[in-house]
Design an enzyme around this catalytic site. Sequence first.
Site, mmCIF file in Angstrom:
data_model
loop_
_atom_site.group_PDB
_atom_site.id
_atom_site.type_symbol
_atom_site.label_atom_id
_atom_site.label_comp_id
_atom_site.label_asym_id
_atom_site.label_seq_id
_atom_site.Cartn_x
_atom_site.Cartn_y
_atom_site.Cartn_z
ATOM 1 N N GLY A 227 80.111 56.454 -66.264
ATOM 2 C CA GLY A 227 81.325 57.004 -66.863
ATOM 3 C C GLY A 227 81.114 57.216 -68.351
ATOM 4 O O GLY A 227 79.970 57.382 -68.809
ATOM 5 N N VAL A 231 83.936 53.396 -72.327
ATOM 6 C CA VAL A 231 84.215 52.412 -71.267
ATOM 7 C C VAL A 231 82.953 51.586 -70.975
ATOM 8 O O VAL A 231 83.011 50.361 -70.820
ATOM 9 C CB VAL A 231 84.754 53.113 -69.993
ATOM 10 N N GLY A 232 81.803 52.238 -70.959
ATOM 11 C CA GLY A 232 80.544 51.524 -70.709
ATOM 12 C C GLY A 232 80.313 50.439 -71.755
ATOM 13 O O GLY A 232 79.875 49.332 -71.439
ATOM 14 N N GLU A 250 75.486 53.998 -66.985
ATOM 15 C CA GLU A 250 75.082 55.403 -67.198
ATOM 16 C C GLU A 250 76.261 56.082 -67.844
ATOM 17 O O GLU A 250 77.349 56.111 -67.269
ATOM 18 C CB GLU A 250 74.780 56.093 -65.864
ATOM 19 N N CYS A 284 77.557 65.059 -66.874
ATOM 20 C CA CYS A 284 77.059 64.242 -67.983
ATOM 21 C C CYS A 284 75.856 64.918 -68.617
ATOM 22 O O CYS A 284 75.586 64.731 -69.797
ATOM 23 C CB CYS A 284 76.678 62.853 -67.475
HETATM 24 P P1 NAD Z 1 85.657 57.187 -67.528
HETATM 25 O O1 NAD Z 1 84.770 56.333 -68.366
HETATM 26 O O2 NAD Z 1 86.982 57.531 -68.057
HETATM 27 O O3 NAD Z 1 85.920 56.465 -66.103
HETATM 28 C C1 NAD Z 1 84.844 56.060 -65.287
HETATM 29 C C2 NAD Z 1 85.322 54.934 -64.382
HETATM 30 O O4 NAD Z 1 85.583 53.780 -65.187
HETATM 31 C C3 NAD Z 1 86.630 55.247 -63.640
HETATM 32 O O5 NAD Z 1 86.549 54.719 -62.342
HETATM 33 C C4 NAD Z 1 87.666 54.507 -64.476
HETATM 34 O O6 NAD Z 1 88.834 54.141 -63.764
HETATM 35 C C5 NAD Z 1 86.886 53.272 -64.881
HETATM 36 N N1 NAD Z 1 87.392 52.588 -66.072
HETATM 37 C C6 NAD Z 1 88.129 53.094 -67.095
HETATM 38 N N2 NAD Z 1 88.395 52.116 -68.006
HETATM 39 C C7 NAD Z 1 87.813 50.977 -67.555
HETATM 40 C C8 NAD Z 1 87.693 49.648 -68.047
HETATM 41 N N3 NAD Z 1 88.264 49.287 -69.206
HETATM 42 N N4 NAD Z 1 86.985 48.749 -67.341
HETATM 43 C C9 NAD Z 1 86.385 49.098 -66.172
HETATM 44 N N5 NAD Z 1 86.469 50.344 -65.635
HETATM 45 C C10 NAD Z 1 87.162 51.269 -66.318
HETATM 46 O O7 NAD Z 1 84.808 58.499 -67.147
HETATM 47 P P2 NAD Z 1 85.270 59.781 -66.310
HETATM 48 O O8 NAD Z 1 86.214 60.592 -67.116
HETATM 49 O O9 NAD Z 1 85.644 59.394 -64.928
HETATM 50 O O10 NAD Z 1 83.872 60.562 -66.195
HETATM 51 C C11 NAD Z 1 83.361 61.357 -67.198
HETATM 52 C C12 NAD Z 1 82.355 60.587 -68.052
HETATM 53 O O11 NAD Z 1 81.330 60.060 -67.213
HETATM 54 C C13 NAD Z 1 81.643 61.482 -69.041
HETATM 55 O O12 NAD Z 1 81.501 60.799 -70.255
HETATM 56 C C14 NAD Z 1 80.291 61.730 -68.392
HETATM 57 O O13 NAD Z 1 79.271 62.065 -69.299
HETATM 58 C C15 NAD Z 1 80.051 60.416 -67.722
HETATM 59 N N6 NAD Z 1 79.093 60.509 -66.620
HETATM 60 C C16 NAD Z 1 77.859 59.967 -66.807
HETATM 61 C C17 NAD Z 1 76.902 60.086 -65.806
HETATM 62 C C18 NAD Z 1 75.515 59.522 -66.008
HETATM 63 O O14 NAD Z 1 74.815 59.309 -65.024
HETATM 64 N N7 NAD Z 1 75.084 59.280 -67.234
HETATM 65 C C19 NAD Z 1 77.221 60.725 -64.599
HETATM 66 C C20 NAD Z 1 78.512 61.247 -64.437
HETATM 67 C C21 NAD Z 1 79.442 61.121 -65.465
#
Ligand code: NAD
Length: 497
Positions: A227, A231-232, A250, A284
Site C-alpha cells: 500500500g 501507511v507502511g 511494498e 505502484c
Molecule cells: P493504502 O495505504 O491507503 O491502503 C492499503 C491497505 O492498508 C488497505 O487495506 C487499507 O485499509 C490498509 N490501511 C490503511 N491504514 C492502515 C493502518 N493504519 N494500519 C494498517 N492498515 C491500514 O493504499 P491504497 O490506496 O489501497 O493503494 C495505493 C497505494 O499502494 C499506492 O501508494 C501504491 O503505490 C501502493 N502499491 C504498492 C505496490 C507495491 O508492490 N509496491 C503495489 C500496489 C500498490
Amino acid sequence: MPSPIFGRNFIAGAWLPHAADFASLNPAKLAEAVGHFPATSTDAVGQAVAAARQAFPAWRRLSRIHRAECFHRLGYLIERHTDALATLMARECGKILNECRAEVVEGLHMVQYVFGTGRMPVGDVIPSEIAEKDAFVRRKPRGVVGVITPWNFPFAVPLWMLGPSLLEGNTAVFKPSEETPAIGQRLVELFAEAGFPAGTINLVHGAGTVGEAIVQNPDVNAILFTGSSAVGQRIQQISAGFTDRIVAAEMGGKNAVIVCEDADLRLAIPAAVLSAFKTTGQRCVSASRILVHKAIAAKFIQSFIDTVHRIQFGDPFDPASFAGPLINRKAVEKTLMYNGLAKDEALDMIYESREFAPQPGCFVSPCVYAIHDNPNSRCLKEEVFGPHVAIVPFDDDEHAVDIANSTDYGLSMAVITESYRKMRFFREECDYGLGYANLPCIGAEVHLPFGGVKKSGNGHPSAAGLVETITHKYAWTVNHGTGIVMAQGMSSSVDSN
Ligand code: NAD
C-alpha cells in the site's frame, strides 16, 4: 445491474452473518453499490488471529506436498472462474476488463508457481567442521501472518503474499482494501472451496482501523503489507515494538522512464504511454516522469502527444477503452490538486486534464506537461497515482540519473536506448527494485521478486522473494561419533568426579 454482494467475514472456517457497515462502489458509476460489508471490530480481529493461531500447529505439521495440493485445486477453481472474477474486478475497481483478466491470470500464475515450488522443497545438508557431524539448514514457518492489501491489484497482490505464506506452513488473517472487499471475499471463497482447512485463512473486512487492529495484535508474527508509504511506515513503527515480528512492506513509487538520445521512438513512445497511463496511472510502478534527452525532446513530445490523443479513457467494459476511471472521488481530487500544482510550475502545459462524463463517476483525462527538474516541486517528487505525467529534459546520462534518483522512492524504472553501455550504466546507477530496458516500467512476473528501495520497500520483496520473510532458517547439527567433539578446538572433556 447485478444484485449487491452480501459482505461476510470468514473466521475459523465459518462465514459470519452479513453486516452492511460500508459499501463498495463501482468507480465508473458511483450510484451502483457492488456490495455491502462489515467493519470488523477489534474483538473480531482478535478472534480471527486466535483462529489462525489454533490452526497453525496442524497446518505446519502437514506435509508440504499436501499443502501444495490445496493450491492445485485453487488454481483449477481460478481458471474455471476467470471471466467472472475479471468482471467483478472491473466493476469494483474500474480497471478495464482486459487488464482485470490479466490480473486474474497473474494470480493464477502465482498459485501455479506456489504449487510447483511445493514439489521443489529446498534445504541443505552440509558438513560440519567436525568430521563426525552433519549440519542441516532448514526453514520453519513464522506462525500467523497478517496480510493487508491495496485496491489496485485486489486479486494478484493478496496471492503474492498468501500463496508462499500458506505453502510454507503459516496461517493467515487477510484484510482486503475497503475499496475492493468483494473481490477479496470471492478469493477467500475459492480458498475455502479448494479445501484449505478451517482457520488457515481468515478474512476480516474494513478500513485502516481494522488493518491497524491486526498490526497491534501481539500474536501476529509477520505483517505482509502492500500500500502507500505513509501507511507502511506507520505499520513498521508499530511493529518495532514487537520482538517476534517481521514486516514486509511494498509501498509507493515515483517512477521514471529514461529516453536516451539514441532511443528508437517506435519503442520509446509505447513504453512511455503504457508506463504513464495504463491502469489510469494507478499502478505502484506507473511512471509519472518521462526523462527525455534534450536533443530529441521536441520530437518525442510531438509523437507522445499524438499517441495520447488516440487512447481512450472510459467504460471499463468497452473494448475500445485503454484505461478506466480513478478509484474514488478522493483520488479525483488528489489528481486534480497535483495537476493544479503542475500548471503553476510547468514550462509548458501540453495536455490539460479535465473530469468527464459519465457522472457521477471518477473519470479524469490525462495531464501532460514539460518541466525542468526542481527539488522543491511537489508534483515531481510525490506519488500522484493518476494520469499525470511530467516530461523532463536532461543534458547527459549523469544528469538523467541525478533526476531519476532525486525522489524518496525507488520502485521501478525503464531505460530506452540502443546502446548496451548506456543500458548497463542506468542499470547500475539508478535506485529501483524493478528495472527494464526497452520496455515499459510496468509488467511484473510472479517468479521474480517484487519490491523496491528507499520509501518504496523495506527489503522483503513479495512474490518469488517472499519465502525469506515468511520462514526463518535454522541449523540442526547431528553427531555420528561415539564421543563429543566441539568446534573451534573447545575442550569437551567433562570431569565426572
Ligand atoms: P493504502 O495505504 O491507503 O491502503 C492499503 C491497505 O492498508 C488497505 O487495506 C487499507 O485499509 C490498509 N490501511 C490503511 N491504514 C492502515 C493502518 N493504519 N494500519 C494498517 N492498515 C491500514 O493504499 P491504497 O490506496 O489501497 O493503494 C495505493 C497505494 O499502494 C499506492 O501508494 C501504491 O503505490 C501502493 N502499491 C504498492 C505496490 C507495491 O508492490 N509496491 C503495489 C500496489 C500498490
